[in-house]
Design a protein around this motif. Structure first.
Motif, PDB file in Angstrom:
ATOM      1  N   UNK A  72      15.430  12.017  29.849  1.00 36.92           N
ATOM      2  CA  UNK A  72      14.407  11.024  29.525  1.00 36.92           C
ATOM      3  C   UNK A  72      14.499   9.821  30.459  1.00 36.92           C
ATOM      4  N   UNK A  73      15.714   9.389  30.761  1.00 36.69           N
ATOM      5  CA  UNK A  73      15.899   8.259  31.662  1.00 36.69           C
ATOM      6  C   UNK A  73      15.387   8.589  33.063  1.00 36.69           C
ATOM      7  N   UNK A  82      22.227   3.486  31.159  1.00 38.72           N
ATOM      8  CA  UNK A  82      23.012   3.450  29.943  1.00 38.72           C
ATOM      9  C   UNK A  82      22.093   3.240  28.740  1.00 38.72           C
ATOM     10  N   UNK A  83      22.585   3.668  27.576  1.00 40.76           N
ATOM     11  CA  UNK A  83      21.758   3.578  26.376  1.00 40.76           C
ATOM     12  C   UNK A  83      22.524   2.875  25.262  1.00 40.76           C
ATOM     13  N   UNK A  94      12.072   8.463  16.281  1.00 36.50           N
ATOM     14  CA  UNK A  94      10.870   8.230  17.074  1.00 36.50           C
ATOM     15  C   UNK A  94      10.891   6.980  17.919  1.00 36.50           C
ATOM     16  N   UNK A  95      12.023   6.263  17.916  1.00 42.78           N
ATOM     17  CA  UNK A  95      12.142   5.037  18.714  1.00 42.78           C
ATOM     18  C   UNK A  95      12.802   5.379  20.043  1.00 42.78           C
ATOM     19  N   UNK A  96      12.038   5.280  21.128  1.00 39.29           N
ATOM     20  CA  UNK A  96      12.569   5.652  22.447  1.00 39.29           C
ATOM     21  C   UNK A  96      13.013   4.447  23.266  1.00 39.29           C
ATOM     22  N   UNK A  97      12.997   3.269  22.685  1.00 41.06           N
ATOM     23  CA  UNK A  97      13.448   2.070  23.390  1.00 41.06           C
ATOM     24  C   UNK A  97      14.968   1.977  23.247  1.00 41.06           C
ATOM     25  N   UNK A  98      15.670   2.867  23.942  1.00 41.32           N
ATOM     26  CA  UNK A  98      17.117   3.004  23.739  1.00 41.32           C
ATOM     27  C   UNK A  98      17.922   2.717  24.999  1.00 41.32           C
TER      28      UNK A  98
END
Length: 527
Positions: A72-73, A82-83, A94-98
């Motif tokens: 995804x990155x 980094x996440x 469903x939250x992809x702001x990681x």
């Protein structure tokens, strides 16, 4: 001393030319339509086993925690970042702001994660989305192996049998339903092997025609021709570059397959009657083979890093700017110096990986299924998650189908014997096993896992089919001999299929009674 051939009469020259053609290149099966329909049908079986309920379990399992997020990155930023600490839970919600605004050091090249990212691009960041590309790679591998088996054994039936055995193998199924890199690596390795097989046949056909003309005309063979344009060799190089761009273990395959194609060239020149076949192959064909295969592989590998090269804030991308070069080093582009440093750090990581893990194993244990890997396991009591008995289990266990793997151990010995008897097919199969398994025997202190063997199993399947072909017997054998051989081979295949069906629930996270799960744990080290 120059080899000469006395001028034969026309009919004698024609017969000699036909003998040369037959010696250099056995004809392919004539059932060209079924040569495609059969492998595609086997591929359809593989697709059902790999794609149905692919989103189960609905969680991030085992090393998906690295590859799904890195994919995804790469998709969003062109490189790994980094996440946050609770990234897995947030993604499943469903939250992809990681991701943090900080590059991440990843220890495998980008190709496999690029393909995983394409599934995410099309289907979204959920279990199906990050697994579908790997599943499709598994299906493609099955179809490729069926076509390879057809070419290797000159039999559509045996080729489709090879594809079927790979389609139902438990390890292959699990590795096709999990977003890790090894199934993708296996696809590229098998594709490279297939490309080299096609190149071998085409080259030998060209040698046969060239030599037939010489024999018919009564001319000397001399040093033989030099075939510069061999597109299937280049295609093999591209596939090997993609393999290395997925995991570095592809480097061993490059070395072994490179040697294999050189030996095939020597054999072809010797069969054509060309003088000094070893020296001619090394000096005349060797440089062309190196450029076409190694050059294509290297170029493909470098292109696979284009996302990192174009990302100014990727990990180690600015290393060269922070470390001024020597006078000689100034001639090297800064991105290439930074990439070299990145690779040095990756090499340091891989050679120093010695952490203990509950499911680590030695490579010599892989062939007899000494220590499979549990990717996921959950148990439920009555009434939980649909459990209708006192206790239930759901498992994803990376375990090969036992009678297939144990039969393959015996089949490899058969291949070794027939290789000593100069059967090139047995040697080709052993080359695949050597390239994908033998190097891991060296790493006795490194943390390695049985699931790496997903790149080995296609060649083990070919070994099994090679042995089954010997059991069935040649086409000109007596009907009774063939009937007995077919009965034995068919009985073995039925045992493999029955075992595959029996173990299938613990490969795909099906909910089953705990007692049924425990009954499948034939050895304590499988738990």
């Amino acid at each position: 001393m120059t080899q000469t051939v006395d001028a034969p009469e026309a009919s004698g020259g024609s017969r000699a030319a036909d003998v040369l053609r037959a010696r250099l290149n056995r004809p392919m099966p004539t059932d060209r339509v079924w040569g495609w329909i059969g492998p595609l049908l086997v591929g359809a079986i593989a697709a059902v086993l790999r794609l149905v309920d692919l989103g189960r379990p609905h969680k991030i399992i085992f090393d998906e925690t690295y590859y799904a997020k890195d994919a995804l990155s790469q998709l969003e930023f062109g490189h790994a970042r980094k996440f946050v600490e609770d990234a897995n839970e947030r993604i499943l919600d469903g939250d992809l702001d990681v991701f943090l605004d900080e590059p991440s050091f990843v220890v495998h090249p980008p190709v496999g994660k690029f393909l995983i990212a394409q599934g995410i691009r099309v289907f979204g960041m959920d279990p199906f989305g990050w697994r579908v590309a790997v599943a499709l790679a598994g299906v493609v591998t099955v179809i490729l192996l069926a076509r390879i088996g057809r070419r290797l054994f000159r039999s559509t039936l045996l080729g489709c049998l090879a594809g079927l055995l790979l389609a139902v193998d438990g390890l292959s199924i699990v590795m096709s339903r999990t977003a890790v890199l090894d199934g993708i690596l296996a696809m590229f390795i098998v594709a490279a092997f297939g490309c080299l097989l096609v190149d071998r046949d085409q080259a030998r056909a060209r040698y046969a025609e060239w030599a037939a003309v010489k024999v018919s005309a009564g001319q000397a063979m001399g040093d033989g021709p030099l075939f510069g344009w061999r597109p299937w060799r280049i295609a093999a190089g591209v596939m090997l570059g993609l393999a290395c761009g997925t995991k570095w273990s592809g480097l061993y395959v490059v070395a072994v397959f490179g040697l294999m194609t050189v030996l095939w060239e020597i054999s072809a020149r010797r069969a054509a009657g060309i003088q000094s076949p070893v020296l001619n192959s090394l000096l005349r064909d060797g440089p062309m083979a190196f450029v076409s295969m190694i050059g294509a592989a290297l170029a493909t590998y470098l292109v696979s890093w284009s996302g990192w090269i174009a990302s100014a804030d990727a990990w180690s991308r600015q290393w060269a700017a922070d470390n001024p070069p020597s006078t000689l080093g100034a001639l090297v582009p800064s991105w290439l110096r930074s990439l070299w440093h990145y690779h040095w750090e990756m090499w340091h990581f891989h050679t120093g990986l010695t952490n203990d893990h509950d499911y680590m194993s030695q490579a010599w244990e892989w062939l007899y299924l000494g220590r499979p890997v549990s990717f996921d396991y959950e148990s439920f009591d009555l009434g939980e998650n649909g459990c209708e008995v006192e206790r239930c289990s759901q498992a994803v266990l990376a375990l090969g189908t036992p009678p297939l793997w144990w039969g393959a151990c015996a089949a490899l010995l058969v291949c070794l014997w027939w290789w000593f008897k100069r059967d090139w097919r047995a040697g080709a199969i052993l080359a695949g096993v050597i390239a994908t398994w033998v190097p891991w025997l060296i790493f006795v202190d490194r943390t390695i896992f049985y699931f790496y063997a997903v790149a080995v199993i296609p060649f083990m399947v070919l070994a099994v089919v090679f042995a089954l072909g010997l059991i069935i017997g040649p086409r000109d054998a007596s009907p009774s001999r063939r009937a007995i051989g077919v009965a034995i081979a068919g009985g073995y295949v039925l045992v493999v299929l029955a075992a595959a069906a029996y173990f299938y629930p613990i490969h795909v996270d099906q909910l089953i009674p705990y007692d049924d799960w425990r009954a499948r744990m034939w050895f304590d080290r499988w738990i």
